[in-house]
Scaffold this motif. Structure first.
Motif, PDB file in Angstrom:
ATOM      1  N   ARG A 422     -10.124  -2.954   0.454  1.00  0.00           N
ATOM      2  CA  ARG A 422      -8.930  -3.576   1.031  1.00  0.00           C
ATOM      3  C   ARG A 422      -7.743  -3.336   0.120  1.00  0.00           C
ATOM      4  O   ARG A 422      -7.857  -3.454  -1.108  1.00  0.00           O
ATOM      5  N   LEU A 423      -6.606  -3.008   0.721  1.00  0.00           N
ATOM      6  CA  LEU A 423      -5.358  -2.848  -0.006  1.00  0.00           C
ATOM      7  C   LEU A 423      -4.557  -4.143   0.090  1.00  0.00           C
ATOM      8  O   LEU A 423      -4.532  -4.789   1.152  1.00  0.00           O
ATOM      9  N   SER A 424      -3.916  -4.524  -1.007  1.00  0.00           N
ATOM     10  CA  SER A 424      -2.978  -5.657  -1.082  1.00  0.00           C
ATOM     11  C   SER A 424      -3.695  -6.997  -1.071  1.00  0.00           C
ATOM     12  O   SER A 424      -4.854  -7.119  -0.677  1.00  0.00           O
ATOM     13  N   GLU A 545       6.374 -10.061   1.555  1.00  0.00           N
ATOM     14  CA  GLU A 545       5.241 -10.434   0.715  1.00  0.00           C
ATOM     15  C   GLU A 545       4.128  -9.413   0.878  1.00  0.00           C
ATOM     16  O   GLU A 545       3.978  -8.787   1.940  1.00  0.00           O
ATOM     17  N   SER A 546       3.341  -9.264  -0.160  1.00  0.00           N
ATOM     18  CA  SER A 546       2.274  -8.254  -0.122  1.00  0.00           C
ATOM     19  C   SER A 546       1.200  -8.579   0.902  1.00  0.00           C
ATOM     20  O   SER A 546       0.449  -7.684   1.302  1.00  0.00           O
ATOM     21  N   LYS A 547       1.133  -9.830   1.350  1.00  0.00           N
ATOM     22  CA  LYS A 547       0.141 -10.160   2.382  1.00  0.00           C
ATOM     23  C   LYS A 547       0.375  -9.348   3.656  1.00  0.00           C
ATOM     24  O   LYS A 547      -0.551  -9.133   4.442  1.00  0.00           O
ATOM     25  N   ASP A 548       1.606  -8.879   3.871  1.00  0.00           N
ATOM     26  CA  ASP A 548       1.904  -8.067   5.045  1.00  0.00           C
ATOM     27  C   ASP A 548       1.273  -6.680   4.958  1.00  0.00           C
ATOM     28  O   ASP A 548       1.236  -5.953   5.953  1.00  0.00           O
ATOM     29  N   GLY A 549       0.781  -6.310   3.781  1.00  0.00           N
ATOM     30  CA  GLY A 549       0.173  -4.997   3.611  1.00  0.00           C
ATOM     31  C   GLY A 549      -1.333  -5.023   3.510  1.00  0.00           C
ATOM     32  O   GLY A 549      -1.942  -4.025   3.114  1.00  0.00           O
ATOM     33  N   ARG A 550      -1.951  -6.150   3.843  1.00  0.00           N
ATOM     34  CA  ARG A 550      -3.415  -6.228   3.733  1.00  0.00           C
ATOM     35  C   ARG A 550      -4.077  -5.409   4.839  1.00  0.00           C
ATOM     36  O   ARG A 550      -3.942  -5.715   6.025  1.00  0.00           O
ATOM     37  N   ILE A 551      -4.769  -4.366   4.439  1.00  0.00           N
ATOM     38  CA  ILE A 551      -5.449  -3.493   5.381  1.00  0.00           C
ATOM     39  C   ILE A 551      -6.738  -2.991   4.738  1.00  0.00           C
ATOM     40  O   ILE A 551      -6.774  -2.731   3.521  1.00  0.00           O
ATOM     41  N   CYS A 552      -7.790  -2.880   5.523  1.00  0.00           N
ATOM     42  CA  CYS A 552      -9.092  -2.409   5.042  1.00  0.00           C
ATOM     43  C   CYS A 552      -9.302  -0.970   5.488  1.00  0.00           C
ATOM     44  O   CYS A 552      -8.948  -0.599   6.619  1.00  0.00           O
TER      45      CYS A 552
END
Length: 561
Positions: A422-424, A545-552
């Motif tokens: 997962r990123l971010s 916020e970096s939560k907007d970039g959470r991707i697996c």
């Protein structure tokens, strides 16, 4: 459904002015009892039938198959055990018995079942005896067996022993060739029938030195000491198999929750990935590595669709010993990079384990600067908990990166989950953590080449566009996606300069607290790729916020066209 039968005489008496009692025992009619609900379990020639108690019954009556006569039991009895049943299909029949005054018999309820009195096969194992040329074969007791029959080699007949005999010693055997031991559990009709024979092949080889593979059928394979105290080899395995590693004659398996301990579809509850959490949680691994242990002995497992070969590497320079086993796959000359994240084992499974507080495992530390990734997952991890944090490839230990197949990758703020990355992350007191993942350079290319990139992605609860970039050399010619594992290909328009695409919320819909998520499958064709080409997934700047970039991400592969 209850049926009420009004009696003419009672009705007539009432109309004639007959008295009516206030007693609960007097009613207006006779009630037909409800039919009991049946359940049955079988073991060899025995069947146990149970049923729910029926109110107001005087007892029960049952019969088997076509028998005309019933056997009666009292109202407190709700279980019957039938023994010495004939092999094949049977029908159990039961009714609740009325008291005739207030209740009548229920309708008959039936349940069908099969009887197979065949005993389970024994599970023999062997060790070398004290004398040269001797072997001791032993086996656990088989429930219901009247005894056991065995023979060595091509003996004309079997030797029978009693049920209390659970081992046999044979002397005078040759070490020149494999020896086959065959046995079966002896049944006693009508309660049980002989099991199917089972064979164990072994060879009286001196395994007191070096490292050996011992398969489930007893066959031995010696590994080669390719470096000091490092042993390697390629071993043929059955599609469904297990084996142990003999180090100076001491059996070893994999340490519980250290790696996955096998190849194929994970089916071992000592593997680190949480396949056991839900029936839907399936993991296929081509490679496993971790620590070894002799007690408890978790044998290495194989769970494939066909027989295969595996490459083995046993490292005896470390304590505990290390294992590394990898499936030998068909040669694919077009493949130049593959990252399936099979070696990612820590963390809760946010993708397919649902909202489960215990959906994964993790080590004592998530700091990749302090671990090598073989530490056993002794702690439970909830479904949103990452297993390890890779702040950057420079901060993670080289051993950890090697043990995750990430040596040479560019990494910033990426997180280990079982079977994917997962990123971010959400912002913390240390600030935003925008994830970046960059492949190594495609050094296998010798000149400008057309390539195809494929990868799978699932995003968290955000709608921001996440770019996929081509670095170094190359131009994106075409791009498409199968949204959430669908069959239709949806075209994606590359950026005007041909250097990137955007993963939009249409291509990869957001997920928050859905119990199960589906992957979107991307395909890009890139012209003019060279040895300098790299692919980057870059979430910097995707939101406040970096939560907007959470991707697996999973199943990254690059092939020459």
């Amino acid at each position: 459904m209850k049926k009420y039968l009004f009696l003419t005489l009672l009705a007539a008496a009432f109309l004639a002015g007959g008295g009516c009692s206030s007693s609960d025992d007097d009613g207006w009619g006779v009630i037909e009892l409800a039919s009991p609900k049946l359940k049955v379990t079988t073991e060899l020639a025995t069947a146990t039938v149970t049923w729910d108690a029926v109110a107001k019954t005087a007892g029960y009556a049952y019969a088997l198959d076509g028998a005309a006569d019933y056997t009666s039991v009292d109202a407190a009895t709700t279980t019957v055990t039938l023994t010495a049943l004939a092999e094949g299909g049977h029908t159990f029949r039961l009714k609740a018995v009325g008291d005739l005054d207030h209740t009548t018999d229920s309708a008959e309820r039936t349940i069908d079942f099969e009887i197979d009195p065949t005993l389970p096969q024994p599970a023999p194992t062997y060790v070398k005896g004290d004398e040269t040329g001797s072997v001791v074969v032993s086996w656990p007791a088989v429930k219901g067996a009247a005894g056991y029959a065995y023979k060595f080699g091509e003996a004309a007949s079997f030797t029978e022993v009693g049920a209390d005999v659970l081992s046999v010693t044979q002397k005078g055997l040759s070490a020149e060739e494999p020896i086959r031991f065959t046995m079966y559990a002896v049944g006693q009709l009508p309660d049980s029938k002989d099991s199917e024979p089972v064979s164990l092949t072994f060879q009286l080889v001196d395994t007191s030195e070096g490292v050996w593979v011992r398969k489930s059928n007893g066959e031995l394979f010696e590994l080669t000491e390719s470096e000091a105290k490092i042993y390697t080899g390629t071993v043929s395995v059955s599609a469904a198999d297990s084996f142990e590693i003999l180090v100076e004659n001491v059996p070893h398996g994999f340490l519980s929750y250290s790696g996955n301990g096998g190849v194929g579809t994970v089916n071992n509850d000592r593997a680190c990935v949480p396949f056991y959490t839900y029936p839907a949680a399936e993991y296929y691994v081509r490679r496993s590595l971790g620590r070894m242990a002799s007690d408890p002995l978790n044998k290495f497992w194989i769970n494939l669709t066909a027989d295969a070969r595996i490459d083995l590497r046993i490292d005896c320079t470390q304590d505990p010993f290390r294992y590394d086993l990898q499936l030998v796959e068909a040669d694919d000359p077009a493949l130049i990079l593959a990252q399936y994240f099979d070696l990612m084992v820590y963390g809760g499974d946010w993708i397919q384990a649902g909202k489960n507080a215990k959906s994964g495992r993790m080590g004592q530390s998530t700091d990749t600067a302090l671990i090598d990734g073989t530490e056993p997952g002794e702690k439970e991890a909830s479904y949103t908990t990452f297993g390890a944090k890779i702040a950057s490839e420079g901060e993670a230990s080289p051993a950890y990166l090697a043990n995750r197949g990430l040596t040479g990758w560019g990494i910033a703020h990426c997180f280990e989950f079982p079977g994917y990355i997962r990123l971010s992350n959400t912002a913390s007191s240390s600030g935003n953590m925008y994830g970046i993942l960059t492949t190594p350079k495609l050094t296998a290319l010798s000149g400008p080449t057309s390539i195809t990139l494929t990868f799978d992605a699932v995003r968290f609860a955000s709608t921001s566009d996440i770019p996929v970039k081509v670095l170094g050399a190359g131009t994106i010619k075409t791009a498409s996606v199968r949204i959430e594992e669908g069959t239709a290909e949806t075209a994606i328009t590359p950026a005007a300069d041909g250097q990137s695409i955007a993963i939009t919320s249409t291509h990869c819909p957001k997920h928050a607290n859905d119990d199960f998520k589906k992957w979107s499958c991307f395909t890009l064709t890139i012209d003019g790729a060279t040895a300098e080409t790299q692919i980057r997934w870059d979430t910097t700047g995707v939101g406040a916020e970096s939560k907007d970039g959470r991707i697996c991400l999973d199943n990254i592969a690059i092939r020459k066209n």
